[in-house]
Write a protein that holds these residues in place. Sequence first.
Motif, PDB file in Angstrom:
ATOM      1  N   LYS A  49       0.839  -1.204   0.000  1.00  0.00           N
ATOM      2  CA  LYS A  49       0.000   0.000   0.000  1.00  0.00           C
ATOM      3  C   LYS A  49       0.874   1.254   0.000  1.00  0.00           C
ATOM      4  O   LYS A  49       0.616   2.196  -0.736  1.00  0.00           O
ATOM      5  N   GLU A  50       1.914   1.242   0.815  1.00  0.00           N
ATOM      6  CA  GLU A  50       2.800   2.399   0.891  1.00  0.00           C
ATOM      7  C   GLU A  50       3.448   2.719  -0.453  1.00  0.00           C
ATOM      8  O   GLU A  50       3.669   3.874  -0.785  1.00  0.00           O
ATOM      9  N   PHE A  51       3.728   1.684  -1.239  1.00  0.00           N
ATOM     10  CA  PHE A  51       4.371   1.882  -2.530  1.00  0.00           C
ATOM     11  C   PHE A  51       3.388   1.893  -3.696  1.00  0.00           C
ATOM     12  O   PHE A  51       3.786   1.850  -4.856  1.00  0.00           O
ATOM     13  N   GLY A  52       2.089   1.943  -3.388  1.00  0.00           N
ATOM     14  CA  GLY A  52       1.075   2.107  -4.421  1.00  0.00           C
ATOM     15  C   GLY A  52       0.777   0.877  -5.259  1.00  0.00           C
ATOM     16  O   GLY A  52       0.289   0.994  -6.375  1.00  0.00           O
ATOM     17  N   ILE A  53       1.028  -0.307  -4.718  1.00  0.00           N
ATOM     18  CA  ILE A  53       0.699  -1.509  -5.474  1.00  0.00           C
ATOM     19  C   ILE A  53      -0.250  -2.414  -4.689  1.00  0.00           C
ATOM     20  O   ILE A  53      -0.383  -3.592  -4.989  1.00  0.00           O
ATOM     21  N   ALA A  54      -0.930  -1.855  -3.709  1.00  0.00           N
ATOM     22  CA  ALA A  54      -1.809  -2.649  -2.851  1.00  0.00           C
ATOM     23  C   ALA A  54      -2.999  -3.212  -3.615  1.00  0.00           C
ATOM     24  O   ALA A  54      -3.467  -4.299  -3.307  1.00  0.00           O
ATOM     25  N   ASP A  55      -3.500  -2.508  -4.604  1.00  0.00           N
ATOM     26  CA  ASP A  55      -4.702  -2.950  -5.305  1.00  0.00           C
ATOM     27  C   ASP A  55      -4.400  -3.866  -6.478  1.00  0.00           C
ATOM     28  O   ASP A  55      -5.308  -4.460  -7.042  1.00  0.00           O
ATOM     29  N   GLN A  56      -3.146  -3.976  -6.855  1.00  0.00           N
ATOM     30  CA  GLN A  56      -2.774  -4.837  -7.966  1.00  0.00           C
ATOM     31  C   GLN A  56      -2.582  -6.257  -7.471  1.00  0.00           C
ATOM     32  O   GLN A  56      -2.147  -6.477  -6.352  1.00  0.00           O
ATOM     33  N   LYS A  57      -2.903  -7.223  -8.328  1.00  0.00           N
ATOM     34  CA  LYS A  57      -2.578  -8.613  -7.987  1.00  0.00           C
ATOM     35  C   LYS A  57      -1.087  -8.779  -8.237  1.00  0.00           C
ATOM     36  O   LYS A  57      -0.635  -8.707  -9.381  1.00  0.00           O
ATOM     37  N   PRO A  58      -0.316  -8.983  -7.201  1.00  0.00           N
ATOM     38  CA  PRO A  58       1.134  -9.069  -7.383  1.00  0.00           C
ATOM     39  C   PRO A  58       1.533 -10.355  -8.096  1.00  0.00           C
ATOM     40  O   PRO A  58       1.072 -11.429  -7.743  1.00  0.00           O
ATOM     41  N   ASP A  59       2.331 -10.223  -9.124  1.00  0.00           N
ATOM     42  CA  ASP A  59       2.816 -11.398  -9.839  1.00  0.00           C
ATOM     43  C   ASP A  59       4.329 -11.463  -9.743  1.00  0.00           C
ATOM     44  O   ASP A  59       4.996 -11.971 -10.626  1.00  0.00           O
ATOM     45  N   SER A  60       4.849 -10.923  -8.660  1.00  0.00           N
ATOM     46  CA  SER A  60       6.285 -10.859  -8.501  1.00  0.00           C
ATOM     47  C   SER A  60       6.613 -10.947  -7.031  1.00  0.00           C
ATOM     48  O   SER A  60       5.788 -10.585  -6.192  1.00  0.00           O
ATOM     49  N   PHE A  61       7.790 -11.454  -6.718  1.00  0.00           N
ATOM     50  CA  PHE A  61       8.223 -11.215  -5.358  1.00  0.00           C
ATOM     51  C   PHE A  61       8.920  -9.867  -5.402  1.00  0.00           C
ATOM     52  O   PHE A  61       9.396  -9.422  -6.447  1.00  0.00           O
ATOM     53  N   LEU A  62       8.898  -9.207  -4.283  1.00  0.00           N
ATOM     54  CA  LEU A  62       9.395  -7.839  -4.209  1.00  0.00           C
ATOM     55  C   LEU A  62      10.524  -7.781  -3.195  1.00  0.00           C
ATOM     56  O   LEU A  62      10.592  -8.602  -2.276  1.00  0.00           O
ATOM     57  N   LEU A  63      11.371  -6.800  -3.362  1.00  0.00           N
ATOM     58  CA  LEU A  63      12.456  -6.575  -2.412  1.00  0.00           C
ATOM     59  C   LEU A  63      12.402  -5.133  -1.964  1.00  0.00           C
ATOM     60  O   LEU A  63      12.477  -4.217  -2.786  1.00  0.00           O
ATOM     61  N   LEU A  64      12.262  -4.930  -0.666  1.00  0.00           N
ATOM     62  CA  LEU A  64      12.331  -3.599  -0.081  1.00  0.00           C
ATOM     63  C   LEU A  64      13.723  -3.464   0.520  1.00  0.00           C
ATOM     64  O   LEU A  64      14.092  -4.217   1.430  1.00  0.00           O
ATOM     65  N   HIS A  65      14.496  -2.530  -0.043  1.00  0.00           N
ATOM     66  CA  HIS A  65      15.876  -2.365   0.407  1.00  0.00           C
ATOM     67  C   HIS A  65      16.240  -0.889   0.368  1.00  0.00           C
ATOM     68  O   HIS A  65      16.100  -0.227  -0.659  1.00  0.00           O
ATOM     69  N   LYS A  66      16.659  -0.380   1.512  1.00  0.00           N
ATOM     70  CA  LYS A  66      17.067   1.020   1.645  1.00  0.00           C
ATOM     71  C   LYS A  66      15.994   1.980   1.124  1.00  0.00           C
ATOM     72  O   LYS A  66      16.279   2.936   0.422  1.00  0.00           O
ATOM     73  N   GLY A  67      14.749   1.698   1.473  1.00  0.00           N
ATOM     74  CA  GLY A  67      13.651   2.585   1.126  1.00  0.00           C
ATOM     75  C   GLY A  67      13.160   2.487  -0.304  1.00  0.00           C
ATOM     76  O   GLY A  67      12.301   3.253  -0.713  1.00  0.00           O
ATOM     77  N   HIS A  68      13.672   1.551  -1.076  1.00  0.00           N
ATOM     78  CA  HIS A  68      13.253   1.390  -2.470  1.00  0.00           C
ATOM     79  C   HIS A  68      12.648   0.003  -2.657  1.00  0.00           C
ATOM     80  O   HIS A  68      13.165  -0.972  -2.132  1.00  0.00           O
ATOM     81  N   LEU A  69      11.542  -0.067  -3.411  1.00  0.00           N
ATOM     82  CA  LEU A  69      10.890  -1.341  -3.674  1.00  0.00           C
ATOM     83  C   LEU A  69      11.250  -1.806  -5.083  1.00  0.00           C
ATOM     84  O   LEU A  69      10.973  -1.123  -6.061  1.00  0.00           O
ATOM     85  N   TYR A  70      11.887  -2.967  -5.163  1.00  0.00           N
ATOM     86  CA  TYR A  70      12.299  -3.548  -6.438  1.00  0.00           C
ATOM     87  C   TYR A  70      11.363  -4.698  -6.780  1.00  0.00           C
ATOM     88  O   TYR A  70      10.854  -5.378  -5.890  1.00  0.00           O
ATOM     89  N   LYS A  71      11.167  -4.927  -8.081  1.00  0.00           N
ATOM     90  CA  LYS A  71      10.327  -6.050  -8.499  1.00  0.00           C
ATOM     91  C   LYS A  71      10.936  -6.733  -9.718  1.00  0.00           C
ATOM     92  O   LYS A  71      11.912  -6.265 -10.286  1.00  0.00           O
TER      93      LYS A  71
END
Length: 135
Positions: A49-71
């Motif tokens: 939600k904080e990164f604006g992808i809460a409503d999307q069906k996630p099709d990726s694992f994500l990495l939160l590192h140093k304040g940045h969200l990678y996919k």
Amino acid sequence: MQTQPHPIVLFDGVCNFCNASVNFIIRHDKQKRLRFATLQSEAGERIRKEFGIADQKPDSFLLLHKGHLYKYTEAALKVFNMLPWYWKWTQVIWLIPQFVRDPIYRLIAKNRYKWFGKKEECMIPSPEVKERFLS
């Protein structure tokens, strides 16, 4: 969000392939740098939600590192880079352009349930690794 002391891997907790990937990371992350949360957990939903992808069906694992969200492949390659030296060979994949890497990743992600199966419930971490999981 304030920068976390540990990188956080967010993953689909009901996906067999994703669970196997997380177990692989746990086995090889000897320094216990990485933390984990399922995308379905409260922590996972809060971060999405904080990164604006809460409503999307996630099709990726994500990495939160140093304040940045990678996919997609960017997240995967960054995780491999955090593993011991013998996994550094994976960094040659950066030479493949992202517009080539990511569609392949998304194809696998889109078919992950069909190819690898799905659980009815999110994985429950063993007591040995439970402290590395956010809830």
